[in-house]
Scaffold this motif. Sequence first.
Motif, PDB file in Angstrom:
ATOM      1  N   ARG A 123      20.936   8.233   8.376  1.00  0.00           N
ATOM      2  CA  ARG A 123      22.267   8.837   8.309  1.00  0.00           C
ATOM      3  C   ARG A 123      22.242  10.085   7.426  1.00  0.00           C
ATOM      4  NH1 ARG A 123      26.460   9.511   5.401  1.00  0.00           N
ATOM      5  NH2 ARG A 123      25.676   8.382   3.593  1.00  0.00           N
ATOM      6  N   VAL A 124      21.605   9.972   6.269  1.00  0.00           N
ATOM      7  CA  VAL A 124      21.496  11.100   5.343  1.00  0.00           C
ATOM      8  C   VAL A 124      20.706  12.238   5.995  1.00  0.00           C
ATOM      9  CG1 VAL A 124      20.503  11.862   3.142  1.00  0.00           C
ATOM     10  CG2 VAL A 124      21.782   9.713   3.251  1.00  0.00           C
ATOM     11  N   ALA A 125      19.622  11.900   6.685  1.00  0.00           N
ATOM     12  CA  ALA A 125      18.831  12.925   7.370  1.00  0.00           C
ATOM     13  C   ALA A 125      19.695  13.681   8.375  1.00  0.00           C
ATOM     14  CB  ALA A 125      17.624  12.292   8.071  1.00  0.00           C
ATOM     15  N   GLY A 126      20.498  12.950   9.121  1.00  0.00           N
ATOM     16  CA  GLY A 126      21.400  13.590  10.077  1.00  0.00           C
ATOM     17  C   GLY A 126      22.383  14.517   9.389  1.00  0.00           C
ATOM     18  N   GLN A 127      22.924  14.079   8.262  1.00  0.00           N
ATOM     19  CA  GLN A 127      23.853  14.932   7.505  1.00  0.00           C
ATOM     20  C   GLN A 127      23.174  16.206   7.019  1.00  0.00           C
ATOM     21  OE1 GLN A 127      25.375  12.334   4.392  1.00  0.00           O
ATOM     22  NE2 GLN A 127      27.330  12.174   5.473  1.00  0.00           N
ATOM     23  N   LEU A 128      21.879  16.123   6.753  1.00  0.00           N
ATOM     24  CA  LEU A 128      21.124  17.284   6.288  1.00  0.00           C
ATOM     25  C   LEU A 128      20.648  18.161   7.447  1.00  0.00           C
ATOM     26  CD1 LEU A 128      18.974  15.500   3.549  1.00  0.00           C
ATOM     27  CD2 LEU A 128      20.792  17.193   3.152  1.00  0.00           C
ATOM     28  N   GLY A 129      21.026  17.799   8.666  1.00  0.00           N
ATOM     29  CA  GLY A 129      20.627  18.572   9.828  1.00  0.00           C
ATOM     30  C   GLY A 129      19.213  18.307  10.284  1.00  0.00           C
ATOM     31  N   ARG A 130      18.645  17.189   9.857  1.00  0.00           N
ATOM     32  CA  ARG A 130      17.280  16.844  10.242  1.00  0.00           C
ATOM     33  C   ARG A 130      17.324  15.986  11.504  1.00  0.00           C
ATOM     34  NH1 ARG A 130      13.982  19.521   6.328  1.00  0.00           N
ATOM     35  NH2 ARG A 130      15.609  20.479   5.068  1.00  0.00           N
ATOM     36  N   SER A 131      16.511  16.320  12.476  1.00  0.00           N
ATOM     37  CA  SER A 131      16.521  15.603  13.753  1.00  0.00           C
ATOM     38  C   SER A 131      15.229  14.844  14.028  1.00  0.00           C
ATOM     39  CB  SER A 131      16.788  16.580  14.898  1.00  0.00           C
ATOM     40  OG  SER A 131      15.790  17.591  14.920  1.00  0.00           O
ATOM     41  N   LEU A 132      14.263  14.951  13.127  1.00  0.00           N
ATOM     42  CA  LEU A 132      12.991  14.246  13.274  1.00  0.00           C
ATOM     43  C   LEU A 132      12.613  13.646  11.924  1.00  0.00           C
ATOM     44  CD1 LEU A 132      10.441  13.639  15.061  1.00  0.00           C
ATOM     45  CD2 LEU A 132       9.452  15.722  14.054  1.00  0.00           C
ATOM     46  N   ILE A 133      12.301  12.352  11.934  1.00  0.00           N
ATOM     47  CA  ILE A 133      11.853  11.678  10.714  1.00  0.00           C
ATOM     48  C   ILE A 133      10.432  11.193  10.946  1.00  0.00           C
ATOM     49  CG2 ILE A 133      12.204   9.747   9.139  1.00  0.00           C
ATOM     50  CD1 ILE A 133      15.131   9.880   9.641  1.00  0.00           C
ATOM     51  N   THR A 134       9.569  11.416   9.957  1.00  0.00           N
ATOM     52  CA  THR A 134       8.196  10.940  10.015  1.00  0.00           C
ATOM     53  C   THR A 134       7.956   9.982   8.849  1.00  0.00           C
ATOM     54  OG1 THR A 134       7.358  12.797   8.710  1.00  0.00           O
ATOM     55  CG2 THR A 134       7.374  13.056  11.105  1.00  0.00           C
ATOM     56  N   LEU A 135       6.920   9.179   8.989  1.00  0.00           N
ATOM     57  CA  LEU A 135       6.504   8.273   7.917  1.00  0.00           C
ATOM     58  C   LEU A 135       5.098   7.807   8.214  1.00  0.00           C
ATOM     59  CD1 LEU A 135       6.572   5.084   9.085  1.00  0.00           C
ATOM     60  CD2 LEU A 135       9.010   5.481   8.913  1.00  0.00           C
ATOM     61  N   ASP A 136       4.470   7.214   7.211  1.00  0.00           N
ATOM     62  CA  ASP A 136       3.198   6.558   7.473  1.00  0.00           C
ATOM     63  C   ASP A 136       3.202   5.214   6.763  1.00  0.00           C
ATOM     64  OD1 ASP A 136       1.236   6.714   4.927  1.00  0.00           O
ATOM     65  OD2 ASP A 136       2.361   8.591   5.033  1.00  0.00           O
ATOM     66  N   THR A 137       2.458   4.283   7.323  1.00  0.00           N
ATOM     67  CA  THR A 137       2.373   2.934   6.785  1.00  0.00           C
ATOM     68  C   THR A 137       0.968   2.393   7.023  1.00  0.00           C
ATOM     69  OG1 THR A 137       3.430   0.751   6.777  1.00  0.00           O
ATOM     70  CG2 THR A 137       3.235   1.847   8.914  1.00  0.00           C
ATOM     71  N   ARG A 138       0.518   1.530   6.138  1.00  0.00           N
ATOM     72  CA  ARG A 138      -0.807   0.950   6.318  1.00  0.00           C
ATOM     73  C   ARG A 138      -0.844   0.209   7.651  1.00  0.00           C
ATOM     74  NH1 ARG A 138      -3.001  -2.838   1.666  1.00  0.00           N
ATOM     75  NH2 ARG A 138      -0.985  -3.779   2.110  1.00  0.00           N
ATOM     76  N   THR A 139      -1.847   0.516   8.444  1.00  0.00           N
ATOM     77  CA  THR A 139      -1.998  -0.099   9.755  1.00  0.00           C
ATOM     78  C   THR A 139      -2.114  -1.620   9.607  1.00  0.00           C
ATOM     79  OG1 THR A 139      -3.104   1.896  10.538  1.00  0.00           O
ATOM     80  CG2 THR A 139      -3.395  -0.099  11.865  1.00  0.00           C
ATOM     81  N   GLY A 140      -1.274  -2.329  10.373  1.00  0.00           N
ATOM     82  CA  GLY A 140      -1.286  -3.780  10.332  1.00  0.00           C
ATOM     83  C   GLY A 140      -0.395  -4.393   9.275  1.00  0.00           C
ATOM     84  N   SER A 145      -6.714   1.971   7.084  1.00  0.00           N
ATOM     85  CA  SER A 145      -6.157   2.961   8.008  1.00  0.00           C
ATOM     86  C   SER A 145      -4.661   3.087   7.769  1.00  0.00           C
ATOM     87  CB  SER A 145      -6.402   2.519   9.455  1.00  0.00           C
ATOM     88  OG  SER A 145      -7.777   2.427   9.705  1.00  0.00           O
ATOM     89  N   THR A 146      -4.106   4.209   8.214  1.00  0.00           N
ATOM     90  CA  THR A 146      -2.653   4.376   8.177  1.00  0.00           C
ATOM     91  C   THR A 146      -2.163   4.724   9.571  1.00  0.00           C
ATOM     92  OG1 THR A 146      -0.811   5.326   6.912  1.00  0.00           O
ATOM     93  CG2 THR A 146      -2.487   6.857   7.644  1.00  0.00           C
ATOM     94  N   SER A 148       0.863  -1.179   0.000  1.00  0.00           N
ATOM     95  CA  SER A 148       0.000   0.000   0.000  1.00  0.00           C
ATOM     96  C   SER A 148       0.901   1.231   0.000  1.00  0.00           C
ATOM     97  CB  SER A 148      -0.910   0.003   1.232  1.00  0.00           C
ATOM     98  OG  SER A 148      -1.721   1.153   1.221  1.00  0.00           O
ATOM     99  N   ILE A 149       1.313   1.633  -1.183  1.00  0.00           N
ATOM    100  CA  ILE A 149       2.278   2.729  -1.321  1.00  0.00           C
ATOM    101  C   ILE A 149       1.757   3.814  -2.249  1.00  0.00           C
ATOM    102  CG2 ILE A 149       4.385   1.509  -0.655  1.00  0.00           C
ATOM    103  CD1 ILE A 149       4.783   0.729  -3.568  1.00  0.00           C
ATOM    104  N   PRO A 171      -8.086   6.473  10.455  1.00  0.00           N
ATOM    105  CA  PRO A 171      -8.945   5.482   9.791  1.00  0.00           C
ATOM    106  C   PRO A 171      -9.362   5.946   8.392  1.00  0.00           C
ATOM    107  CG  PRO A 171     -10.126   6.577  11.593  1.00  0.00           C
ATOM    108  CD  PRO A 171      -8.738   7.129  11.574  1.00  0.00           C
ATOM    109  N   GLY A 172      -9.569   4.976   7.512  1.00  0.00           N
ATOM    110  CA  GLY A 172     -10.060   5.284   6.165  1.00  0.00           C
ATOM    111  C   GLY A 172      -9.143   6.189   5.378  1.00  0.00           C
ATOM    112  N   TYR A 173      -7.840   6.062   5.557  1.00  0.00           N
ATOM    113  CA  TYR A 173      -6.863   6.988   4.980  1.00  0.00           C
ATOM    114  C   TYR A 173      -6.620   6.744   3.488  1.00  0.00           C
ATOM    115  CZ  TYR A 173      -2.487   9.639   4.659  1.00  0.00           C
ATOM    116  OH  TYR A 173      -1.505  10.532   4.321  1.00  0.00           O
ATOM    117  N   CYS A 174      -6.569   5.470   3.091  1.00  0.00           N
ATOM    118  CA  CYS A 174      -6.204   5.185   1.703  1.00  0.00           C
ATOM    119  C   CYS A 174      -6.970   3.974   1.178  1.00  0.00           C
ATOM    120  CB  CYS A 174      -4.706   4.944   1.582  1.00  0.00           C
ATOM    121  SG  CYS A 174      -4.111   3.566   2.587  1.00  0.00           S
ATOM    122  N   ARG A 175      -7.089   3.922  -0.122  1.00  0.00           N
ATOM    123  CA  ARG A 175      -7.765   2.808  -0.782  1.00  0.00           C
ATOM    124  C   ARG A 175      -6.833   1.605  -0.835  1.00  0.00           C
ATOM    125  NH1 ARG A 175      -9.186   2.376  -6.849  1.00  0.00           N
ATOM    126  NH2 ARG A 175     -10.090   0.300  -6.786  1.00  0.00           N
TER     127      ARG A 175
END
Length: 178
Positions: free
Chosen positions: A121-138, A170-171, A37-38, A157-161
């Motif tokens: 590692r790349v995020a750290g090099q870019l000065g990013r200290s917080l990473i977020t993501l979403d994934t289909r629940t379950g 859900s995601t 589910s991408i 709930p009901g986030y994506c087809r």
Amino acid sequence: MSNDTQTTISIFSADDIASHLSELGALLRACVDDGASIGFVLPFSVDDSRAFFSNNVLPAVRLGKRVLLVAYKNDRIAGSGQLDFDTPPNQPHRAEVRKLLVHPDFRRQGIAKVIMAELERVAGQLGRSLITLDTRTGDKAEPLYASLGYNTAGIIPGYCRDPFEDRLDSTTVMYKSL
């Protein structure tokens, strides 16, 4: 670039993406066909897969707003992951993981973990200290992210087809402080 028992991770430039559109498209198509589910639903053609990389990923990489990592194993593209750091001015510390893909032929070999470690590692090099993501629940990816230290912010709930069925899934939104 990092190495993990025959898995090599490379940062792809826009030119690399352009010259590997067929392989990248095949990777995306195989993952969608396998039920990932991408963001895509069936029917989903090879042309659709290539178009995603040429029309979405390549321009963002060219503009310096996204990094595409590609995992090679046995001289094949085995997986990829994207780090999107095109954030608003009030979020210069944040990046988002997008489209972590591992070809079904290469699953359960630690490739996703290697890609995620390199994205961090790349995020750290870019000065990013917080990473977020979403994934289909379950989904299978949810416990993987949790094992890598990602925390659940919430479930929508009901986030994506669903890619196969006419239903909404859900995601789970997750984050990690670096």
